[in-house]
Design a protein around this motif. Structure first.
Motif, PDB file in Angstrom:
ATOM      1  N   PHE A 122       0.818  -1.213   0.000  1.00 17.72           N
ATOM      2  CA  PHE A 122       0.000   0.000   0.000  1.00 17.72           C
ATOM      3  C   PHE A 122       0.853   1.266   0.000  1.00 17.72           C
ATOM      4  O   PHE A 122       0.469   2.266  -0.574  1.00 17.72           O
ATOM      5  CB  PHE A 122      -0.948   0.003   1.199  1.00 17.72           C
ATOM      6  CG  PHE A 122      -1.895  -1.153   1.203  1.00 17.72           C
ATOM      7  CD1 PHE A 122      -2.978  -1.197   0.331  1.00 17.72           C
ATOM      8  CD2 PHE A 122      -1.703  -2.224   2.061  1.00 17.72           C
ATOM      9  CE1 PHE A 122      -3.843  -2.265   0.308  1.00 17.72           C
ATOM     10  CE2 PHE A 122      -2.569  -3.305   2.044  1.00 17.72           C
ATOM     11  CZ  PHE A 122      -3.645  -3.332   1.173  1.00 17.72           C
ATOM     12  N   VAL A 123       2.001   1.188   0.666  1.00 16.25           N
ATOM     13  CA  VAL A 123       2.849   2.372   0.794  1.00 16.25           C
ATOM     14  C   VAL A 123       3.514   2.731  -0.535  1.00 16.25           C
ATOM     15  O   VAL A 123       3.572   3.909  -0.903  1.00 16.25           O
ATOM     16  CB  VAL A 123       3.909   2.156   1.907  1.00 16.25           C
ATOM     17  CG1 VAL A 123       4.931   3.273   1.908  1.00 16.25           C
ATOM     18  CG2 VAL A 123       3.234   2.041   3.249  1.00 16.25           C
ATOM     19  N   GLN A 124       3.989   1.734  -1.262  1.00 17.83           N
ATOM     20  CA  GLN A 124       4.709   2.027  -2.517  1.00 17.83           C
ATOM     21  C   GLN A 124       3.835   2.746  -3.552  1.00 17.83           C
ATOM     22  O   GLN A 124       4.288   3.733  -4.139  1.00 17.83           O
ATOM     23  CB  GLN A 124       5.295   0.750  -3.115  1.00 17.83           C
ATOM     24  CG  GLN A 124       6.526   0.286  -2.407  1.00 17.83           C
ATOM     25  CD  GLN A 124       7.288  -0.710  -3.238  1.00 17.83           C
ATOM     26  OE1 GLN A 124       8.359  -0.400  -3.707  1.00 17.83           O
ATOM     27  NE2 GLN A 124       6.731  -1.901  -3.432  1.00 17.83           N
ATOM     28  N   PRO A 125       2.603   2.295  -3.811  1.00 21.10           N
ATOM     29  CA  PRO A 125       1.779   3.059  -4.764  1.00 21.10           C
ATOM     30  C   PRO A 125       1.496   4.486  -4.292  1.00 21.10           C
ATOM     31  O   PRO A 125       1.455   5.414  -5.105  1.00 21.10           O
ATOM     32  CB  PRO A 125       0.487   2.243  -4.874  1.00 21.10           C
ATOM     33  CG  PRO A 125       0.874   0.868  -4.492  1.00 21.10           C
ATOM     34  CD  PRO A 125       1.957   1.024  -3.468  1.00 21.10           C
ATOM     35  N   VAL A 126       1.325   4.665  -2.975  1.00 20.62           N
ATOM     36  CA  VAL A 126       1.099   6.012  -2.449  1.00 20.62           C
ATOM     37  C   VAL A 126       2.335   6.874  -2.690  1.00 20.62           C
ATOM     38  O   VAL A 126       2.228   8.035  -3.110  1.00 20.62           O
ATOM     39  CB  VAL A 126       0.723   5.958  -0.951  1.00 20.62           C
ATOM     40  CG1 VAL A 126       0.750   7.339  -0.325  1.00 20.62           C
ATOM     41  CG2 VAL A 126      -0.632   5.302  -0.780  1.00 20.62           C
ATOM     42  N   LEU A 127       3.524   6.313  -2.437  1.00 18.27           N
ATOM     43  CA  LEU A 127       4.767   7.045  -2.704  1.00 18.27           C
ATOM     44  C   LEU A 127       4.862   7.451  -4.170  1.00 18.27           C
ATOM     45  O   LEU A 127       5.260   8.568  -4.497  1.00 18.27           O
ATOM     46  CB  LEU A 127       5.982   6.190  -2.347  1.00 18.27           C
ATOM     47  CG  LEU A 127       6.469   6.207  -0.925  1.00 18.27           C
ATOM     48  CD1 LEU A 127       7.649   5.261  -0.753  1.00 18.27           C
ATOM     49  CD2 LEU A 127       6.856   7.599  -0.501  1.00 18.27           C
ATOM     50  N   LEU A 128       4.501   6.535  -5.048  1.00 19.05           N
ATOM     51  CA  LEU A 128       4.571   6.831  -6.484  1.00 19.05           C
ATOM     52  C   LEU A 128       3.592   7.938  -6.870  1.00 19.05           C
ATOM     53  O   LEU A 128       3.942   8.847  -7.628  1.00 19.05           O
ATOM     54  CB  LEU A 128       4.300   5.563  -7.300  1.00 19.05           C
ATOM     55  CG  LEU A 128       4.464   5.681  -8.800  1.00 19.05           C
ATOM     56  CD1 LEU A 128       5.897   6.087  -9.146  1.00 19.05           C
ATOM     57  CD2 LEU A 128       4.109   4.382  -9.484  1.00 19.05           C
ATOM     58  N   ILE A 129       2.403   7.899  -6.321  1.00 15.45           N
ATOM     59  CA  ILE A 129       1.405   8.943  -6.620  1.00 15.45           C
ATOM     60  C   ILE A 129       1.875  10.302  -6.095  1.00 15.45           C
ATOM     61  O   ILE A 129       1.761  11.323  -6.786  1.00 15.45           O
ATOM     62  CB  ILE A 129       0.029   8.551  -6.042  1.00 15.45           C
ATOM     63  CG1 ILE A 129      -0.541   7.377  -6.824  1.00 15.45           C
ATOM     64  CG2 ILE A 129      -0.927   9.733  -6.054  1.00 15.45           C
ATOM     65  CD1 ILE A 129      -1.739   6.714  -6.179  1.00 15.45           C
ATOM     66  N   VAL A 130       2.438  10.321  -4.892  1.00 11.35           N
ATOM     67  CA  VAL A 130       2.953  11.575  -4.330  1.00 11.35           C
ATOM     68  C   VAL A 130       4.121  12.082  -5.171  1.00 11.35           C
ATOM     69  O   VAL A 130       4.237  13.287  -5.440  1.00 11.35           O
ATOM     70  CB  VAL A 130       3.352  11.392  -2.850  1.00 11.35           C
ATOM     71  CG1 VAL A 130       4.076  12.604  -2.319  1.00 11.35           C
ATOM     72  CG2 VAL A 130       2.124  11.101  -2.012  1.00 11.35           C
ATOM     73  N   ALA A 131       4.987  11.168  -5.628  1.00 12.67           N
ATOM     74  CA  ALA A 131       6.123  11.564  -6.465  1.00 12.67           C
ATOM     75  C   ALA A 131       5.645  12.162  -7.788  1.00 12.67           C
ATOM     76  O   ALA A 131       6.182  13.177  -8.247  1.00 12.67           O
ATOM     77  CB  ALA A 131       7.037  10.372  -6.720  1.00 12.67           C
TER      78      ALA A 131
END
Length: 185
Positions: free
Chosen positions: A118-127
């Motif tokens: 869950f954290v990795q897709p959120v990081l990608l969206i924020v990036a």
């Protein structure tokens, strides 16, 4: 007046297309990897591998580069340096740091916690969001730093420059520092 507004809208649209083209080029290799994992029936594995953290770190680095570019493009924009430094720090804090920590933790450990999916897709969206913001801010700062000439002004300056012979004596000489004996040369 409408011509200037139309050109600004066209420029903004071009910037948007260019920004998302950059994002798609960065994400393309990761899409290929995800498609291969989907073909093999292991799509969930993509979320448990450091691929998305790598993509987020790349986009965060590009965002930082765009923020710095917006700051150094025009020296008159120094009054915005605190805001730009804030966005650089935000990018480091929200994306770059967590992405690198996840990447290192995932490659060093055989057991990857489930929250990573869950954290990795959120990081990608924020990036992606920060990169888009960085391009927009850099573009706005550059536009604020220059007075936008009209088409007639630009044409007149070009015609004037082409009609006059170049005189190199009017250009200031290049001021290079001189070598001294203490330089060791």
């Amino acid at each position: 007046m409408t011509d200037i507004r139309h050109r600004q809208e066209q420029h903004s649209l071009s910037m948007m297309y260019g920004t998302y083209a950059d994002i798609l080029f960065v994400l393309f290799p990761f899409l290929v990897i995800a498609m291969q994992r989907l073909w093999d029936g292991n799509l969930y594995e993509t979320l448990m591998q450091p691929d998305l953290s790598i993509a987020a770190a790349i986009l965060a680095g590009l965002a930082i580069g765009k923020f710095v570019l917006g700051l150094v493009t025009n020296q008159d924009l120094g009054r915005y340096k605190e805001r730009i430094v804030f966005f650089i720090a935000l990018t480091l804090f929200l994306v770059m740091g967590p992405a690198i920590i996840l990447l290192l933790s995932m490659t060093a450990s055989a057991d990857v916690p489930r929250f990573v999916a869950f954290v990795q897709p959120v990081l990608l969206i924020v990036a992606i969001s920060l990169y888009s913001t960085a391009v927009s801010i850099a573009n706005v700062l550059v536009q604020m730093g220059e007075a936008e000439p009209t088409a007639n002004d630009a044409e007149l300056r070009y015609a004037d420059a082409m009609s006059q012979p170049r005189d190199s004596s009017k250009q200031p000489p290049l001021d290079l520092p001189r070598r001294t004996e203490s330089d060791g040369y």
